[in-house]
Design an enzyme around this catalytic site. Sequence first.
Site, short mmCIF file in Angstrom:
data_model
loop_
_atom_site.label_atom_id
_atom_site.label_comp_id
_atom_site.label_asym_id
_atom_site.label_seq_id
_atom_site.Cartn_x
_atom_site.Cartn_y
_atom_site.Cartn_z
CB THR A 72 -0.97 -0.02 1.21
OG1 THR A 72 -1.78 -1.19 1.09
CG2 THR A 72 -1.86 1.20 1.23
CD GLN A 188 -1.73 -11.95 -4.09
OE1 GLN A 188 -1.27 -13.08 -3.92
NE2 GLN A 188 -2.31 -11.28 -3.10
CG HIS A 210 1.61 -9.25 4.56
ND1 HIS A 210 0.35 -9.79 4.50
CD2 HIS A 210 1.51 -8.01 4.02
CE1 HIS A 210 -0.48 -8.90 3.97
NE2 HIS A 210 0.21 -7.82 3.66
CB CYS A 335 -19.35 -10.33 4.96
SG CYS A 335 -20.86 -11.25 5.00
N1 PLP Z 1 -1.97 -5.38 -4.04
C1 PLP Z 1 -2.42 -6.64 -4.04
C2 PLP Z 1 -2.60 -7.37 -5.33
C3 PLP Z 1 -2.71 -7.27 -2.84
O1 PLP Z 1 -3.16 -8.53 -2.83
C4 PLP Z 1 -2.53 -6.54 -1.63
C5 PLP Z 1 -2.92 -7.14 -0.33
O2 PLP Z 1 -3.98 -7.72 -0.20
C6 PLP Z 1 -2.05 -5.24 -1.68
C7 PLP Z 1 -1.78 -4.69 -2.91
C8 PLP Z 1 -1.80 -4.44 -0.42
O3 PLP Z 1 -0.64 -4.95 0.20
P1 PLP Z 1 -0.17 -4.57 1.69
O4 PLP Z 1 -0.98 -5.41 2.60
O5 PLP Z 1 1.27 -4.93 1.73
O6 PLP Z 1 -0.37 -3.12 1.87
#
Ligand code: PLP
Length: 529
Positions: A72, A188, A210, A335
Amino acid sequence: MEIYLDANATTPVLPQARAAALAAMADDFGNPSSVHSAGLKARALMDEVRERARRLLGAPAGARLFFVSGATEGIQTAVLSALQALRARRDAGAALPPLLLYGATEHKAVPEALRHWNALLGLGLQIVAIPVGRDGRHDLGWLAAQAPQAGLVCTMAANNETGVISDLDGIADCLRGSPALWLVDGVQALGKLPLRLAERPIDYAPFSGHKLYAPKGIGLLYVREGAPFTPLLAGGGQEGAQRAGTENVSGVAALGAVLRALEDGDSFRSAAQLGSFRERLAAALQQAFPGLVFNAPPALCLPTTLNIAVPGIPSRLLLDLFDAGGLRVSGGSACSAGKAQPSDVLQAMGLPEWQSASALRISFGPADDEAFIAEACARILACGASLRACGDRLEQTIARRSAPASLDEATSDGDETDIALPWSAVDALRQAWPRLRLVDVREPYEHRLGGLPALGLPLQALPLVELAGALPGWLAEEQALLFVCRSGKRSEQAARAARRQGLQAWSLAGGLALCPLSPLSPALRPAGS
Ligand code: PLP
């Protein structure tokens, strides 16, 4: 053993990564900005991990790799950088390309960052979703037509809900000659797909630790040489004054251990092995749930992700069923307020409403092994058998569960103090109320799969929707009642309803999810289950 099949949400921390983080906290705890030996050691650790990441990502010389808190933050930084560069051009009197484009199935962090910085920087550019086809892939014809008017294009490498892999080379072709900067969310893809950053004109690529066995709070941002950059955080000059704040050295150390494991190839399975694991899971799912459909073509997806739907069975029901069976999976729909919202991703793909309302995501990680997959398949089959054992009653159950509000009415009539108790209160409650009975208000297909700890209380299984019929009998017998369910929600509704009838009743807060005792006492299961 819990079978965790939600690796696209997050992963456990790899043992080597845990050890590396602990060693960094205990030994290499210096501040990388300090010039004494402890600081130099911490800096050397960071430099080594950065070099390893550079190799693994195929990053060209000259590209920058920043340690950030997660994807993020990486996305914010990239979007801010690109939009600030556009603003500078506008301020210099240049006409701007009017569009900011993002894939319609992008993680929310991308469109939200676009909206946020577009507004904050006063750009007023038009933010438009790139349509995707029924297979989840970008409409490249559309993109090729729009790219000349775009200032920034954001496309993920692989989708978190469906696992659909983007055609990055096809997108690169569409962007040839376009003024757009290109952001590729690599979250991913890390550890599952080679991104070949040196070979592709990608300007920004965020990654998150993570999602690949490192702890939460550490990530990477790749920035191509020459791509505009504006720091998100200003302060003490860390990361070459491009990302201020004392570095998360233990997180970096853990990420480094994961990257080392990737390079060594000992801890992670090959793409072919992962593909065969997925085939086994898919076969078990098809056997357990006849009629099951795949929401995205597996051949176009990451080998670790399946997104499925079972006709007539809402995803919430499947989620409860799998959870009772010790399988942690993700509903394909969010949900909110008890009402399932169909997934934006599946809707963008044009799936019929029933299919997105029944979606379930099953994702494992590249460190999972043969025994794990075998156990997962066995449990999937047990879940299917438990559902089938409901026979004709299943349809009624589904209908009742889609309108379960009747018990919630007139919540103010009963005494609601201390209605939800922690598991630690059970002993005291049992002593205070010798006629205490444990009532599992989950559905029979959940109850049948077990998961209840031995609390030494008489047990009754009664789905929430059948509660009203049992209340008068309990009242006559002066029963005290302790309700339990998966998350504490249904049991709290039950306890409220029982109190309204004048019964002594409580709910176990957090439900079985927070149970500190070892679950599954077969002796507690009803005969024949
Ligand atoms: N982009 C994708 C494709 C994600 O799957 C995620 C997390 O779910 C994020 C961005 C955000 O990642 P972070 O949790 O490291 O901020």
